[in-house]
Design an enzyme around this catalytic site. Structure first.
Site, PDB file in Angstrom:
ATOM      1  N   ASP A  11      24.479  83.055   4.953  1.00  0.00           N
ATOM      2  CA  ASP A  11      24.332  82.704   5.540  1.00  0.00           C
ATOM      3  C   ASP A  11      24.132  83.117   7.530  1.00  0.00           C
ATOM      4  O   ASP A  11      24.170  84.522   7.773  1.00  0.00           O
ATOM      5  CB  ASP A  11      25.759  81.825   6.372  1.00  0.00           C
ATOM      6  N   ASP A 130      28.687  69.004   2.347  1.00  0.00           N
ATOM      7  CA  ASP A 130      30.463  69.945   3.381  1.00  0.00           C
ATOM      8  C   ASP A 130      31.360  69.221   3.191  1.00  0.00           C
ATOM      9  O   ASP A 130      31.203  68.178   3.603  1.00  0.00           O
ATOM     10  CB  ASP A 130      29.930  70.705   4.490  1.00  0.00           C
TER      11      ASP A 130
END
Length: 252
Positions: A11, A130
């Site tokens: 990330d 998500d």
């Protein structure tokens, strides 16, 4: 049956790898290029690179960092974050990505999945989802913009639609489990895996070696993605793979 895959995730924010809990309280975890090279050497099956603030900040993915990272690895490389046009996909594929992950832009414009699959092949298009449990619905909801915005969309309906439009893979992140190290969200992952015919990558919650076995055996995931435990050397990819092999799981 396809062999299972272990995938570290980078990330990236402001050119550095970060990791948080439930998508907040981010802390630095190192240089993406160095980490990518390390994971390649350590036997990762693939690598995922997500520019986590690109969509929120309304900018495109950092192509230069992608190019440098791709130059250090030999394993398949998925890149996502701020990709809103087929031209963005082309730019990243030219920079060395093997697959493109789209999330916010796919929700806003589902035709982008179809367009990308038609131009580059379904195997190239990963729809990242998500997901967060919605108590009122008693079902999971899709979030966008790095987990910042609700959509009013149900996860199971959305993954089926993504598959229909040409997605080759689902990268499924449980926002409830993310960074907690309490284990992958087995219930969510199994529900999604059983709803689609394409591979599902489970993400969010890995904290112990046993969690990988659980997500493969109980949740029918095709791949397991982790960040915190690998970045901070809590366990190695080799240790995870040795444990899975000893339990009879076929892995890459």
């Amino acid at each position: 049956m396809l062999a299972k895959r272990i995938i570290p995730c980078l990330d990236v924010k402001d050119g550095r790898v970060v990791k948080g809990v439930n998508f907040v309280n981010l802390r630095d975890a190192g240089d993406p290029v160095e980490l990518a090279a390390t994971y390649d050497r350590e036997g990762a099956d693939e690598l995922v690179f997500l520019d986590i603030s690109a969509s929120h900040e309304g900018r495109s993915t950092m192509v230069e960092v992608v190019k440098r990272t791709a130059g250090e690895i030999t394993i398949p490389f998925t890149v996502g974050g701020g990709i809103s046009h087929v031209d963005d996909m082309k730019r990243l594929l030219r920079a060395g990505a093997d697959k493109i992950a789209i999330n916010t832009s796919a929700v806003k414009n589902p035709g982008l999945i179809q367009e990308g699959a038609r131009k580059f092949g379904s195997q190239c298009i990963v729809v990242a989802v998500d997901a967060k449990w919605n108590e009122e619905w008693q079902e999971w909801e899709v979030y966008t913009h790095g987990g910042r915005q609700t959509t009013g969309m149900k996860v199971l309906e959305w993954v089926r639609e993504a598959e229909r439009l040409g997605a080759g893979e689902i990268l499924l992140t449980s926002m409830d489990a993310d960074g907690t190290k309490d284990g992958f969200d087995v219930k969510l992952t199994r529900a999604v895996s059983d709803s689609v015919g394409i591979p599902v990558i489970a993400s969010g919650g890995a904290g112990q070696i046993s969690h990988f076995y659980d997500v493969f055996e109980e949740a029918h995931a095709d791949a397991a993605l982790a960040a915190t435990i690998f970045h901070y050397k809590e366990m190695t990819i080799a240790e995870v793979k040795d444990d899975l092999r000893s339990k009879g799981v076929e892995i890459r």
